[in-house]
Design a protein around this motif. Structure first.
Motif, PDB file in Angstrom:
ATOM      1  N   TYR A  41     -26.580  -0.052  -1.886  1.00 55.56           N
ATOM      2  CA  TYR A  41     -25.900   0.454  -3.048  1.00 55.56           C
ATOM      3  C   TYR A  41     -24.556   1.336  -2.730  1.00 55.56           C
ATOM      4  O   TYR A  41     -23.684   1.307  -3.434  1.00 55.56           O
ATOM      5  N   ALA A  42     -25.026   2.423  -1.939  1.00 53.12           N
ATOM      6  CA  ALA A  42     -24.024   3.467  -1.415  1.00 53.12           C
ATOM      7  C   ALA A  42     -23.083   2.537  -0.890  1.00 53.12           C
ATOM      8  O   ALA A  42     -21.753   3.040  -0.966  1.00 53.12           O
ATOM      9  N   ILE A  43     -23.206   1.872   0.130  1.00 52.58           N
ATOM     10  CA  ILE A  43     -22.198   1.121   1.104  1.00 52.58           C
ATOM     11  C   ILE A  43     -21.134   0.245   0.121  1.00 52.58           C
ATOM     12  O   ILE A  43     -20.151   0.273   0.064  1.00 52.58           O
ATOM     13  N   THR A  44     -21.972  -0.526  -0.745  1.00 55.80           N
ATOM     14  CA  THR A  44     -21.128  -1.268  -1.933  1.00 55.80           C
ATOM     15  C   THR A  44     -20.334  -0.391  -2.519  1.00 55.80           C
ATOM     16  O   THR A  44     -19.089  -0.643  -2.983  1.00 55.80           O
ATOM     17  N   GLY A  45     -20.922   0.648  -2.984  1.00 53.13           N
ATOM     18  CA  GLY A  45     -19.979   1.385  -4.071  1.00 53.13           C
ATOM     19  C   GLY A  45     -18.864   2.166  -3.332  1.00 53.13           C
ATOM     20  O   GLY A  45     -17.542   2.292  -3.725  1.00 53.13           O
ATOM     21  N   GLY A  46     -19.159   2.571  -2.059  1.00 53.36           N
ATOM     22  CA  GLY A  46     -17.965   3.185  -1.292  1.00 53.36           C
ATOM     23  C   GLY A  46     -16.929   2.152  -0.850  1.00 53.36           C
ATOM     24  O   GLY A  46     -15.752   2.379  -0.959  1.00 53.36           O
ATOM     25  N   MET A  47     -17.425   0.870  -0.599  1.00 54.34           N
ATOM     26  CA  MET A  47     -16.377  -0.090  -0.219  1.00 54.34           C
ATOM     27  C   MET A  47     -15.553  -0.573  -1.502  1.00 54.34           C
ATOM     28  O   MET A  47     -14.372  -0.674  -1.540  1.00 54.34           O
ATOM     29  N   LEU A  48     -16.131  -0.609  -2.551  1.00 57.82           N
ATOM     30  CA  LEU A  48     -15.385  -0.827  -3.714  1.00 57.82           C
ATOM     31  C   LEU A  48     -14.541   0.189  -4.051  1.00 57.82           C
ATOM     32  O   LEU A  48     -13.549  -0.035  -4.522  1.00 57.82           O
ATOM     33  N   GLY A  49     -14.941   1.550  -3.889  1.00 58.18           N
ATOM     34  CA  GLY A  49     -13.921   2.551  -3.900  1.00 58.18           C
ATOM     35  C   GLY A  49     -12.683   2.407  -3.128  1.00 58.18           C
ATOM     36  O   GLY A  49     -11.636   2.580  -3.448  1.00 58.18           O
ATOM     37  N   VAL A  50     -12.976   2.150  -1.846  1.00 55.84           N
ATOM     38  CA  VAL A  50     -11.898   1.769  -0.775  1.00 55.84           C
ATOM     39  C   VAL A  50     -10.969   0.902  -1.251  1.00 55.84           C
ATOM     40  O   VAL A  50      -9.881   0.865  -1.224  1.00 55.84           O
ATOM     41  N   VAL A  51     -11.446  -0.377  -1.864  1.00 53.63           N
ATOM     42  CA  VAL A  51     -10.576  -1.588  -2.170  1.00 53.63           C
ATOM     43  C   VAL A  51      -9.934  -1.004  -3.470  1.00 53.63           C
ATOM     44  O   VAL A  51      -8.834  -1.233  -3.517  1.00 53.63           O
ATOM     45  N   PHE A  52     -10.481  -0.342  -4.308  1.00 54.14           N
ATOM     46  CA  PHE A  52      -9.731  -0.168  -5.466  1.00 54.14           C
ATOM     47  C   PHE A  52      -8.671   0.847  -5.104  1.00 54.14           C
ATOM     48  O   PHE A  52      -7.742   0.702  -5.640  1.00 54.14           O
ATOM     49  N   PHE A  53      -8.886   1.901  -4.487  1.00 53.56           N
ATOM     50  CA  PHE A  53      -8.066   2.906  -4.283  1.00 53.56           C
ATOM     51  C   PHE A  53      -6.928   2.673  -3.432  1.00 53.56           C
ATOM     52  O   PHE A  53      -5.859   3.060  -3.353  1.00 53.56           O
ATOM     53  N   MET A  54      -7.208   1.530  -2.392  1.00 56.68           N
ATOM     54  CA  MET A  54      -6.229   1.081  -1.545  1.00 56.68           C
ATOM     55  C   MET A  54      -5.163   0.403  -2.382  1.00 56.68           C
ATOM     56  O   MET A  54      -4.014   0.702  -2.212  1.00 56.68           O
ATOM     57  N   TYR A  55      -5.543  -0.494  -3.290  1.00 62.66           N
ATOM     58  CA  TYR A  55      -4.604  -1.364  -4.189  1.00 62.66           C
ATOM     59  C   TYR A  55      -4.012  -0.231  -5.094  1.00 62.66           C
ATOM     60  O   TYR A  55      -2.859  -0.398  -5.539  1.00 62.66           O
ATOM     61  N   PHE A  56      -4.758   0.693  -5.904  1.00 66.44           N
ATOM     62  CA  PHE A  56      -4.447   1.422  -6.832  1.00 66.44           C
ATOM     63  C   PHE A  56      -3.239   2.456  -6.282  1.00 66.44           C
ATOM     64  O   PHE A  56      -2.288   2.868  -6.737  1.00 66.44           O
ATOM     65  N   SER A  57      -3.736   2.936  -4.805  1.00 70.44           N
ATOM     66  CA  SER A  57      -2.653   4.083  -4.126  1.00 70.44           C
ATOM     67  C   SER A  57      -1.313   3.275  -3.923  1.00 70.44           C
ATOM     68  O   SER A  57      -0.316   3.973  -3.953  1.00 70.44           O
ATOM     69  N   GLU A  58      -1.200   2.070  -3.761  1.00 61.93           N
ATOM     70  CA  GLU A  58       0.050   1.169  -3.480  1.00 61.93           C
ATOM     71  C   GLU A  58       0.747   1.151  -4.765  1.00 61.93           C
ATOM     72  O   GLU A  58       1.838   1.508  -4.695  1.00 61.93           O
ATOM     73  N   TRP A  59       0.155   1.093  -6.048  1.00 61.48           N
ATOM     74  CA  TRP A  59       0.800   0.973  -7.120  1.00 61.48           C
ATOM     75  C   TRP A  59       1.188   2.406  -7.387  1.00 61.48           C
ATOM     76  O   TRP A  59       2.365   2.669  -8.136  1.00 61.48           O
ATOM     77  N   LEU A  60       0.474   3.353  -7.334  1.00 53.20           N
ATOM     78  CA  LEU A  60       0.860   4.736  -7.388  1.00 53.20           C
ATOM     79  C   LEU A  60       2.104   5.439  -6.596  1.00 53.20           C
ATOM     80  O   LEU A  60       3.004   5.732  -6.940  1.00 53.20           O
ATOM     81  N   ILE A  61       2.027   4.768  -5.468  1.00 52.02           N
ATOM     82  CA  ILE A  61       3.027   4.921  -4.521  1.00 52.02           C
ATOM     83  C   ILE A  61       4.466   4.464  -4.886  1.00 52.02           C
ATOM     84  O   ILE A  61       5.607   4.935  -4.898  1.00 52.02           O
ATOM     85  N   MET A  62       4.362   3.105  -5.397  1.00 50.62           N
ATOM     86  CA  MET A  62       5.713   2.679  -5.978  1.00 50.62           C
ATOM     87  C   MET A  62       6.024   3.014  -7.261  1.00 50.62           C
ATOM     88  O   MET A  62       7.273   3.515  -7.518  1.00 50.62           O
TER      89      MET A  62
END
Length: 188
Positions: A41-62
């Motif tokens: 559960y911790a690994i799944t949550g951590g990776m979901l956070g990574v994927v979400f913030f990876m694409y969300f940060s690209e949007w924020l940068i743009m």
């Protein structure tokens, strides 16, 4: 249903601040996850956070680049010494000018935190930043900087996955098997 809420809670905490998720589960009397369940559960949550913030940060940068360019264009168009005149129509015409300073306050480019992250990147690269992201930097901030400095998404996901798995195994081992209850137990 109650078990699902507990799982989602651990995953959400781990997706934002990984170091709080596993101790939260270990300290709470309500959570009775096994070693394997806690890790999954911790690994799944951590990776979901990574994927979400990876694409969300690209949007924020743009979005930030668009806002910054719009502000810059507006400043270029408004290069004047005085503001536009204001007119009061009920009384005799009176023109008032407000002086506008030509010097703009320089914006802060580096804060101590960003300077340290860039120094870490220059010294250790993606590996060093990926190792420290789950435990010291936090997943949103670390993923934002890694996405800004590295373009290969598969490489980012792989390194952060390895880091999250390793830290999850270490933290879960400490809290499940060593029965560490406080930070003082680690130090002494």
């Amino acid at each position: 249903m109650e078990e699902l809420i507990k799982i989602i809670t651990l995953m959400l905490i781990s997706s934002v601040k990984f170091t709080l998720g596993i101790p939260f589960v270990s300290y709470s009397e309500q959570y009775t996850f096994t070693f394997l369940e806690t890790n999954v559960y911790a690994i799944t949550g951590g990776m979901l956070g990574v994927v979400f913030f990876m694409y969300f940060s690209e949007w924020l940068i743009m979005l930030w680049d668009r806002i910054r360019n719009a502000i810059h264009q507006r400043k270029i168009r408004r290069k004047q010494m005085f503001s536009s005149p204001s007119v009061d129509v009920d009384t005799p015409l009176e023109i008032q000018y407000d002086y506008i300073s030509n010097t703009t306050k320089p914006r802060k480019i580096f804060t101590p935190r960003t300077r340290n992250i860039v120094r870490l990147w220059n010294k250790y690269g993606l590996i060093g930043l990926a190792i420290l992201t789950p435990i010291a930097i936090s997943i949103p901030v670390g993923t934002f900087f890694i996405t800004k400095l590295e373009r290969n998404k598969k490489k980012i996901l792989l390194y952060l996955f390895i880091s999250i798995v390793c830290w999850s195994l270490i933290l879960t081992s400490l809290f499940h098997f060593a029965k560490i209850k406080t930070i003082g137990d680690i130090i002494s």
